[in-house]
Design an enzyme around this catalytic site. Sequence first.
Site, PDB file in Angstrom:
ATOM      1  N   GLU A 253       0.822  -1.216   0.000  1.00  0.00           N
ATOM      2  CA  GLU A 253       0.000   0.000   0.000  1.00  0.00           C
ATOM      3  C   GLU A 253       0.857   1.269   0.000  1.00  0.00           C
ATOM      4  OE1 GLU A 253      -2.276  -3.367   1.842  1.00  0.00           O
ATOM      5  OE2 GLU A 253      -0.305  -2.461   2.222  1.00  0.00           O
ATOM      6  N   PHE A 279      -6.743  -0.161   5.216  1.00  0.00           N
ATOM      7  CA  PHE A 279      -5.321  -0.245   4.888  1.00  0.00           C
ATOM      8  C   PHE A 279      -4.745   1.084   4.407  1.00  0.00           C
ATOM      9  CE2 PHE A 279      -6.081  -4.993   3.760  1.00  0.00           C
ATOM     10  CZ  PHE A 279      -6.270  -5.268   5.108  1.00  0.00           C
TER      11      PHE A 279
END
Length: 506
Positions: A253, A279
């Site tokens: 991410e 996330f």
Amino acid sequence: MEGISHEACALAGTWGLGKLVAFWDDNNISIDGHTDGWFTDDTPKRFESYGWHVIADVQGHDSAALNAAIVAAKAVTDKPTLICCKTIIGAGSPNKEGTHDVHGAALGDAEIAATRAHIGWNYPPFEIPKHVYEAWDARTKGEGLEKLWNNKFAEYKKAFPKEAAEFVRRTNGDLPADWAEFAAKAIAAINEKGETIATRKASQNAINALVPALPEFLGGSADLTGSNLTNWVGAHHVHGKKPGNYISYGVREFGMAHIMNGMALHGGLLPFGGTFLMFSEYARNALRMSALMKQRVIYVFTHDSIGLGEDGPTHQPVEQTTTLRFIPNMDTWRPCDTVESIVSWVASVERKDGPSSLIFSRQNLAFQKRDAAQIANIRKGGYILSEAANGKPQAIIISTGSEIDLAIKAKAALAAEGINVRVVSMPSTNVFDRQDQAYKDSVLSKGIKRVAVEAGVTGLWYKYVGLDGAVIGMDCFGESAPAPELFKHFGFTVDNVVATVKKVLG
């Protein structure tokens, strides 16, 4: 040491980015001191395992050795290169070189004087000697190279005028000449369909609708394409060294977000990437840098609340939407249906001075009917979705996303009891806050009690409801259960909204 070096560099090796040359300043020092006690990685071997070309043990204070390493790096075109430079931090400081004292602090007057004497630097402060200035002055060379490029582009433009114009448009970050008409038709088509679907699917539909006009779109996901629905019909995956316009970033991410920052800074591309809203925490620093650098990067965050159900509190966002709203220069949108979803996409594409976070649901959300004026007002971040009878509300319910349908149903229940309520949809508090006061007052009329409803932390909403209003939210973590049971458990019910409005009205 930092994790971003793994996420980004592993991908660079997989992609074989032969134009990338990185320098590692290997001085065995960090702010806390010598790194032997907390950094024992074999960095050259780590990068070799990523598929990099590694040039080890280069003397970082030897310009000839550095130049030779750079020449060798440029000769390798099928993989990135790491040049490992052995250096002494603060070299030339007789009493502090090689120590953490020179890492983040000024030398001080006495040590500056000692360093000047030690290296034989006899020039006054801030004076650049002529021979040094001339050695580093690349203006003439740069002007020549720029002129050569401009001449080549002029020839290209003459031979391929259409392609040259498109190149200029994309590198300038401009939208196609017919963009406004194209976007309006796309919004109208989605409104006409009136689908009740998850807004993550509505987001994918919006991408498919807009991509024919935006060849500069470069999408992706951090290993969640099938959940984020960030791909589209005709997307071509980047696979190893095979180019494309859709990137599977893997479980990276932070790397994804910063790579998109780099692409936006380069220009010519309009990057977007997806992951679960929960996330976004892993990418937070990169999101902040997008906003700080005023880059057009679009973040697609799905699975936005307790509505994702049985995955439980580790995956159920509670505070994330609000904290994204708090990042300066970040526009955060939480649409309630298909129309708000595509409008948020259009707004994000048109925004040239900052990033946008688009927050979408896992579960289906009811389509809301609107007239043309209401559709236009979505772009203002907040608008009257459903007016009270005779336009005279006794209370205002403000809501976003999946809770809008709840607000509409509560309005109907209250109307049955003779209580007239206005429902305001506020998909983007950031955008609404930028409207003029007259518009904001027309939506949130003064003197009318207000209740906000959102499946997240409550603090932000007191800005809009005031201390005499109420917020139905959750200042706690979620639970693992089917979504309908969770919404009921945490008070997101028609009965609770009705009771809260009555309580506020006294």
